[in-house]
Scaffold this motif. Structure first.
Motif, mmCIF file in Angstrom:
data_model
loop_
_atom_site.group_PDB
_atom_site.id
_atom_site.type_symbol
_atom_site.label_atom_id
_atom_site.label_comp_id
_atom_site.label_asym_id
_atom_site.label_seq_id
_atom_site.Cartn_x
_atom_site.Cartn_y
_atom_site.Cartn_z
ATOM 1 N N ALA A 428 0.831 -1.205 0.000
ATOM 2 C CA ALA A 428 0.000 0.000 0.000
ATOM 3 C C ALA A 428 0.868 1.259 0.000
ATOM 4 O O ALA A 428 0.548 2.254 -0.669
ATOM 5 C CB ALA A 428 -0.926 -0.001 1.215
ATOM 6 N N THR A 429 1.976 1.221 0.730
ATOM 7 C CA THR A 429 2.873 2.378 0.806
ATOM 8 C C THR A 429 3.532 2.656 -0.543
ATOM 9 O O THR A 429 3.560 3.799 -1.012
ATOM 10 C CB THR A 429 3.941 2.139 1.893
ATOM 11 N N LEU A 430 4.059 1.615 -1.158
ATOM 12 C CA LEU A 430 4.720 1.802 -2.458
ATOM 13 C C LEU A 430 3.726 2.269 -3.515
ATOM 14 O O LEU A 430 4.043 3.128 -4.348
ATOM 15 C CB LEU A 430 5.390 0.495 -2.892
ATOM 16 N N LYS A 431 2.519 1.733 -3.467
ATOM 17 C CA LYS A 431 1.493 2.151 -4.425
ATOM 18 C C LYS A 431 1.159 3.629 -4.229
ATOM 19 O O LYS A 431 1.029 4.394 -5.199
ATOM 20 C CB LYS A 431 0.243 1.292 -4.258
ATOM 21 N N ALA A 432 1.014 4.041 -2.965
ATOM 22 C CA ALA A 432 0.684 5.442 -2.672
ATOM 23 C C ALA A 432 1.788 6.380 -3.145
ATOM 24 O O ALA A 432 1.527 7.454 -3.695
ATOM 25 C CB ALA A 432 0.451 5.621 -1.173
#
Length: 443
Positions: A428-432
């Motif tokens: 989720a962090t990398l996508k954000a």
């Protein structure tokens, strides 16, 4: 749109109702709650940065509501039905704990929420133990105990009906949810009348005090309801000032800069008056089982970290387990939740290298709270509060398959849950960081 009450809300209502009931039954519990609230307020005031970290991770919002209870059941049907009841509240059985090697004739699981969002809303958990009747050596006593358990039903007819209603319909409406809480509360209520005679009770106590506690009553009264403190050493030191006698030692890891796993202490079990049935009416006696416990939760360790902890516990030397968040993370010893910082969201990420992003200040790593239990500590708490002498370990292998058969399902693997949470947070962090539009990143 569903008219069902969310399982998280039912769990919150039940936890609050159980806490109110236990407070009325055990007045010292109220004093313990006041003590924990005072200690926590002091910690947060003294360390505003720690308070900010707790707030950012969602830990602060749940702190005052957090409780874990403990019950002991006697039969497979009781265990299976209590599992169904907890499922109505969004709680699943996590991990298998075999306490027989520590001389306690039970095996256990912990019912708790497993989704991170559900844990953030209300992390109420119940450590539930099943008596192992086969460990009662005296065959006649074992048969008496089995007969006593077979005569009772620890659930009200209303509770059984509402559990079935929730399973068939997929949930409970407002009125049903309130009735469910009220009906299920009766399962955990203290009963001052024993269901066995005084001589039978004494024989059960002689076999093991915990056996007597499980077998001798109408239901599995809640035997402790544990609030969470941010400084268990301060709480332990302050207990005598409030007229509370703590157990001699704190169970679990030593005090550390980086708190890990679970530390627990408690006040001594109460002596409570009970009435035993006899031919002429009743005989008065006392029973010792219920006590007040407090806990301090640290971060969850990975299998490698847990192996280091277990070795440290065995040799009483914790020097091999780093007391530094960066080292714990770098060496893969603890589980972490990752999130993008406002700075990271405002910049276009040019790398998917997590370490580089952390170094840039674009990502932070927060230790994931340990939501489960330590069998050695659980046994230590049981033994110190039951007043039982140190016993030889029961010479049996772990009976996980038997426990799961009684439970009616498999227990979940706590390590798999922590790993899934860590991996989901990374994704989720990398996508954000990489795909969110600039305008979204600025919020």
């Amino acid at each position: 749109m569903s008219d069902f009450v969310h399982p998280d809300e039912i769990r919150s209502r039940f936890s609050a109702a159980l806490s109110a009931m236990y407070r009325a039954e055990v007045p010292q519990y109220g004093e313990l709650l006041a003590l924990v609230a005072e200690v926590n307020a002091g910690v947060l005031k003294a360390d505003p940065a720690a308070a900010d970290r707790l707030a950012a991770s969602g830990e602060l919002a749940r702190l005052s509501e957090e409780r874990h209870g403990a019950v002991r059941v006697g039969t497979a049907d009781e265990l299976a039905t209590i599992a169904r009841a907890f499922a109505v509240m969004g709680m699943a059985p996590v991990s298998y704990y075999n306490l027989a090697p520590a001389g306690v004739p039970v095996h256990s699981t912990a019912f708790r929420p497993v989704d991170p969002a559900a844990l953030a809303r209300n992390p109420f958990r119940v450590f539930c133990s099943l008596l192992r009747l086969e460990l009662i050596e005296d065959e006649a006593l074992r048969a008496e105990a089995a007969a006593a358990l077979a005569r009772r039903d620890i659930f009200t007819p209303g509770a059984r009906t509402l559990i079935e209603t929730a399973e068939i319909a997929g949930g409970l409406d407002e009125a049903q949810a309130d009735r469910f809480v009220s009906e299920l509360l009766e399962t955990f209520r203290w009963h001052a009348q024993a269901t066995v005679s005084a001589p039978t009770y004494e024989r059960l106590v002689a076999a093991h005090r915990l056996i007597a506690d499980v077998v001798s009553f109408k239901g599995p009264h809640i035997n402790h309801l544990t609030p969470r403190t941010l400084d268990i050493d301060a709480a332990q030191a302050a207990m005598p000032e409030r007229g509370i006698t703590p157990k001699e030692t704190i169970e679990g890891p030593p005090d550390r800069a980086c708190a890990i796993l679970l530390r627990q202490t408690s006040f001594k079990a109460l002596q409570e008056a009970i009435a035993f049935p006899d031919a002429d009416g009743t005989t008065q006696g006392v029973h010792t089982a219920r006590f007040g416990e407090i806990e301090q939760r640290g971060c969850a360790l990975t299998p490698v970290g847990r192996a280091l902890y277990d070795a440290a516990l065995a040799n009483k030397d914790f020097s091999a387990l780093p007391d530094d968040w960066a080292a714990l993370r770098r060496d893969g010893l603890a589980w972490f939740r990752y999130r993008a910082t406002p700075q990271g969201l405002a910049a276009r990420a040019e790398t998917a290298d997590l370490e580089a992003l952390i170094a840039l200040g674009h990502v932070v790593a927060e230790p994931i709270t340990y939501e489960d239990f330590l069998p050695v500590s659980a046994a230590g708490i049981f033994q110190s509060n039951l007043g039982a002498e140190v016993r030889e370990a029961y010479a049996v292998d772990p009976a996980k398959a038997d426990f799961e058969k009684a439970l009616g399902c498999s227990v979940l693997d706590e390590m798999a849950l922590y790993q899934a949470e860590q991996e989901a947070s990374i994704a989720a962090t990398l996508k954000a960081l990489q795909s969110a539009p600039v305008t979204a990143r600025l919020h």
